[in-house]
Design a protein around this motif. Structure first.
Motif, PDB file in Angstrom:
ATOM      1  N   SER A   9       0.849  -1.201   0.000  1.00  0.00           N
ATOM      2  CA  SER A   9       0.000   0.000   0.000  1.00  0.00           C
ATOM      3  C   SER A   9       0.880   1.245   0.000  1.00  0.00           C
ATOM      4  N   ASP A  36      -4.602   3.625  -1.640  1.00  0.00           N
ATOM      5  CA  ASP A  36      -5.629   3.925  -0.625  1.00  0.00           C
ATOM      6  C   ASP A  36      -6.186   5.332  -0.785  1.00  0.00           C
ATOM      7  N   HIS A  67      -8.377   1.189  -3.587  1.00  0.00           N
ATOM      8  CA  HIS A  67      -9.271   0.959  -2.432  1.00  0.00           C
ATOM      9  C   HIS A  67      -9.961   2.276  -2.114  1.00  0.00           C
ATOM     10  N   PRO A 142     -10.449   1.260   8.814  1.00  0.00           N
ATOM     11  CA  PRO A 142      -9.758   2.017   7.758  1.00  0.00           C
ATOM     12  C   PRO A 142      -9.470   3.463   8.136  1.00  0.00           C
ATOM     13  N   GLY A 143      -8.375   3.979   7.560  1.00  0.00           N
ATOM     14  CA  GLY A 143      -8.023   5.394   7.740  1.00  0.00           C
ATOM     15  C   GLY A 143      -6.533   5.612   7.902  1.00  0.00           C
ATOM     16  N   GLY A 146      -0.099   1.273   9.729  1.00  0.00           N
ATOM     17  CA  GLY A 146       0.616   1.045  10.987  1.00  0.00           C
ATOM     18  C   GLY A 146      -0.244   0.655  12.174  1.00  0.00           C
ATOM     19  N   ASP A 174      -6.328  -6.702   4.447  1.00  0.00           N
ATOM     20  CA  ASP A 174      -5.730  -5.360   4.449  1.00  0.00           C
ATOM     21  C   ASP A 174      -5.712  -4.770   5.860  1.00  0.00           C
ATOM     22  N   GLY A 176      -2.436  -4.248   9.082  1.00  0.00           N
ATOM     23  CA  GLY A 176      -1.659  -4.970  10.091  1.00  0.00           C
ATOM     24  C   GLY A 176      -1.119  -6.290   9.597  1.00  0.00           C
ATOM     25  N   GLY A 196       1.347  -2.219   4.149  1.00  0.00           N
ATOM     26  CA  GLY A 196       1.860  -0.849   4.024  1.00  0.00           C
ATOM     27  C   GLY A 196       3.107  -0.702   4.870  1.00  0.00           C
ATOM     28  N   SER A 197       2.902  -0.571   6.176  1.00  0.00           N
ATOM     29  CA  SER A 197       4.057  -0.314   7.055  1.00  0.00           C
ATOM     30  C   SER A 197       5.035  -1.484   7.050  1.00  0.00           C
TER      31      SER A 197
HETATM   32  C1  DX5 Z   1      -6.081   1.471   5.838  1.00  0.00           C
HETATM   33  C2  DX5 Z   1      -5.703   1.062   4.424  1.00  0.00           C
HETATM   34  C3  DX5 Z   1      -4.661  -0.021   4.425  1.00  0.00           C
HETATM   35  C4  DX5 Z   1      -3.348   0.420   5.078  1.00  0.00           C
HETATM   36  C5  DX5 Z   1      -2.519  -0.797   5.422  1.00  0.00           C
HETATM   37  O1  DX5 Z   1      -7.245   2.252   5.790  1.00  0.00           O
HETATM   38  O2  DX5 Z   1      -6.830   0.591   3.719  1.00  0.00           O
HETATM   39  O3  DX5 Z   1      -4.405  -0.432   3.070  1.00  0.00           O
HETATM   40  O4  DX5 Z   1      -2.634   1.259   4.214  1.00  0.00           O
HETATM   41  O5  DX5 Z   1      -1.400  -0.335   6.135  1.00  0.00           O
HETATM   42  P1  DX5 Z   1      -0.668  -1.342   7.160  1.00  0.00           P
HETATM   43  O6  DX5 Z   1      -0.228  -2.527   6.310  1.00  0.00           O
HETATM   44  O7  DX5 Z   1       0.483  -0.527   7.687  1.00  0.00           O
HETATM   45  O8  DX5 Z   1      -1.689  -1.720   8.197  1.00  0.00           O
END
Ligand code: DX5
Ligand code: ZN
Length: 218
Positions: A9, A36, A67, A142-143, A146, A174, A176, A196-197
């Motif tokens: 992401s 995102d 997304h 979502p939002g 990390g 999607d 964590g 993402g993170s």
């Molecule tokens: C959160 C996003 C996710 C997020 C995932 O609202 O939809 O795609 O970027 O980030 P990590 O992998 O760090 O949880």
């Protein structure tokens, strides 16, 4: 094709270098680029819109997995499709007419995805199983990137896998997703992982070493 797809992401990437970041994760072999989109209304954060999808499109040779954390989504679907999105994933919590939105996404030539927030039961997709190409099981609210993985997502993945049977529908998880949580959801039936993170930790991934080490974990 149920081979595991990795979709980094770019929410966790360097916002000043999206083009370079997309090239870097693709050079390291990612399968999709997860984009995102947040509107500060459906979720308490704002990221970017169709113009950003259009800007990075030339730098993404693989799948642009968009997304849409926006409400309403319908008025913007055509703009995101025209900007180059391959997959458009909407939230049923964001509007009243999910079937109509999914039909519209497909009529625009994109794959149609439904994202389920942690508190949204999988029964929500019961009547659209033949209108979707992907189910996105959110394992965070979502939002933001990390955040910590919400364990109930594992059981939801298992139940979605049972619901879709042999239909060609991806189950994407999607939020964590790390080397620790990824195996749990893959065992339960997920075939696409957003990270993402876990991918971009330690700043920009634009160095193969950073991406390589991070992804090997996943
Ligand atoms: C959160 C996003 C996710 C997020 C995932 O609202 O939809 O795609 O970027 O980030 P990590 O992998 O760090 O949880
Ligand atoms: Zn996402």
């Amino acid at each position: 094709d149920r081979s595991l797809k990795i979709a980094p992401s770019i929410l966790s990437a360097d916002f000043a270098n999206f083009g370079a970041e997309c090239c870097a994760i693709e050079a390291q072999g990612c399968d999709w680029v997860h984009v995102d989109v947040m509107d500060g209304h459906f979720v308490p954060n704002i990221t970017f819109g169709p113009a950003m999808v259009q800007a990075i499109r030339p730098h993404v040779k693989t799948i642009m997995d968009v997304h849409l954390m926006i409400a309403p989504a319908d008025p913007y679907l055509e703009a995101f499709a025209k900007a180059g999105a391959d997959i458009l994933t909407i939230h049923p919590e964001a509007g009243p007419h999910m079937d109509r939105s999914l039909q519209l996404i497909r009529s625009l030539g994109c794959k149609a995805g439904v994202a389920l927030n942690p508190a949204t039961p999988e029964s929500v997709i019961e009547y659209v199983l033949d209108t979707i190409d992907l189910v996105l099981v959110m394992s965070v609210n979502p939002g933001f990137g990390g955040q910590s993985f919400i364990p109930s997502a594992v059981e939801k993945v298992r139940r979605v896998r049972a619901m879709i049977g042999d239909r060609p529908i991806h189950i994407q998880v999607d939020g964590g997703v790390t080397a620790k949580t990824a195996p749990l959801v893959v065992e339960a039936g997920a075939d696409a992982l957003v990270a993402g993170s876990a991918v971009f930790k330690g700043g920009s991934v634009a160095t193969p070493e950073v991406y390589g080490d991070n992804m090997r974990g996943i």
